[in-house]
Design a protein around this motif. Structure first.
Motif, short mmCIF file in Angstrom:
data_model
loop_
_atom_site.label_atom_id
_atom_site.label_comp_id
_atom_site.label_asym_id
_atom_site.label_seq_id
_atom_site.Cartn_x
_atom_site.Cartn_y
_atom_site.Cartn_z
N PRO A 105 -39.19 -41.94 -17.31
CA PRO A 105 -38.97 -42.13 -18.77
C PRO A 105 -37.67 -41.34 -18.94
CG PRO A 105 -40.75 -40.56 -17.93
CD PRO A 105 -40.54 -41.23 -16.82
N TYR A 106 -37.27 -40.61 -17.90
CA TYR A 106 -35.93 -39.84 -18.24
C TYR A 106 -34.80 -40.44 -17.98
CZ TYR A 106 -39.36 -36.24 -18.59
OH TYR A 106 -40.51 -35.58 -18.68
N CYS A 107 -34.50 -41.08 -16.88
CA CYS A 107 -33.21 -41.89 -16.45
C CYS A 107 -33.43 -43.21 -16.60
CB CYS A 107 -33.04 -41.56 -15.07
SG CYS A 107 -34.07 -42.47 -13.95
N ARG A 108 -34.64 -43.90 -17.09
CA ARG A 108 -34.83 -45.21 -17.52
C ARG A 108 -34.04 -46.25 -16.78
NH1 ARG A 108 -37.41 -45.62 -22.50
NH2 ARG A 108 -37.63 -47.80 -21.42
N PRO A 109 -34.47 -46.32 -15.38
CA PRO A 109 -33.91 -47.54 -14.46
C PRO A 109 -33.92 -48.87 -15.17
CG PRO A 109 -35.74 -46.44 -13.45
CD PRO A 109 -35.62 -45.67 -14.60
N ASP A 110 -35.24 -49.12 -16.00
CA ASP A 110 -35.49 -50.43 -16.29
C ASP A 110 -34.36 -50.94 -17.32
OD1 ASP A 110 -36.17 -48.30 -17.75
OD2 ASP A 110 -38.15 -49.33 -18.70
N THR A 111 -33.65 -49.88 -17.92
CA THR A 111 -32.84 -50.42 -18.81
C THR A 111 -31.60 -50.80 -18.07
OG1 THR A 111 -33.36 -48.73 -20.35
CG2 THR A 111 -31.18 -49.73 -20.61
N ASP A 112 -31.22 -50.18 -17.11
CA ASP A 112 -29.99 -50.50 -16.00
C ASP A 112 -30.40 -51.87 -15.35
OD1 ASP A 112 -28.63 -48.20 -16.83
OD2 ASP A 112 -28.98 -47.27 -15.11
N LEU A 113 -31.58 -51.90 -14.98
CA LEU A 113 -31.84 -53.34 -14.38
C LEU A 113 -32.20 -54.52 -15.05
CD1 LEU A 113 -34.46 -51.26 -11.94
CD2 LEU A 113 -32.33 -52.52 -11.22
N GLY A 114 -32.41 -54.26 -16.40
CA GLY A 114 -32.26 -55.36 -17.37
C GLY A 114 -33.68 -55.75 -17.62
N VAL A 115 -34.63 -54.99 -17.30
CA VAL A 115 -36.08 -55.21 -17.54
C VAL A 115 -36.56 -55.20 -18.94
CG1 VAL A 115 -38.60 -54.59 -16.99
CG2 VAL A 115 -36.79 -54.56 -15.09
N LEU A 116 -36.00 -54.51 -19.83
CA LEU A 116 -36.30 -54.29 -21.29
C LEU A 116 -35.94 -55.42 -22.10
CD1 LEU A 116 -35.86 -50.32 -21.90
CD2 LEU A 116 -38.14 -51.80 -21.34
#
Length: 116
Positions: A105-116
């Motif tokens: 929840p801090y570095c949010r890799p899902d955002t970088d990966l395009g999951v959101l």
């Protein structure tokens, strides 16, 4: 006791001081141009490193169970802890979308990966 300085001598002193200031200014400009050129060369020659990902593992339980995946983090996240292993982009994407591993929840890799 003070001698009067002629106007010509005064102007020559001012001119000498101005020449000294001009040399200092030219030296400063040359140094800044060298620094700017070096910075431009550095940005042209070294592209930013690709963003990596890592998988944080939970410690093995006291009941003999092995370490289990805890969360996916970006490669530079300090919240991952010590027990991690590197992941390729595809592996990180699969861990979050298919394997049910949570995203940090801090570095949010899902955002970088395009999951959101």
């Amino acid at each position: 006791m003070s001698e009067k300085v002629s106007r010509l001598q005064h102007l020559r002193s001012v001119r000498a001081w101005l020449l000294w200031q001009l040399r200092r200014t030219d030296d400063t400009i040359a140094e800044l141009e060298r620094q700017e050129a070096a910075a431009q060369r550095a940005t042209r020659t070294s592209p930013p490193p690709p963003r990596g990902w890592k998988l944080a593992m939970r410690r093995a339980g006291g009941d003999g169970t092995g370490a289990a995946p805890d969360a996916v983090h970006t490669g530079d996240c300090g919240m991952a802890g010590k027990n991690t292993r590197p992941l390729a982009r595809e592996q990180a994407l699969r861990a979050i979308t298919e394997d049910g591993v949570t995203a940090c929840p801090y570095c949010r890799p899902d955002t970088d990966l395009g999951v959101l």
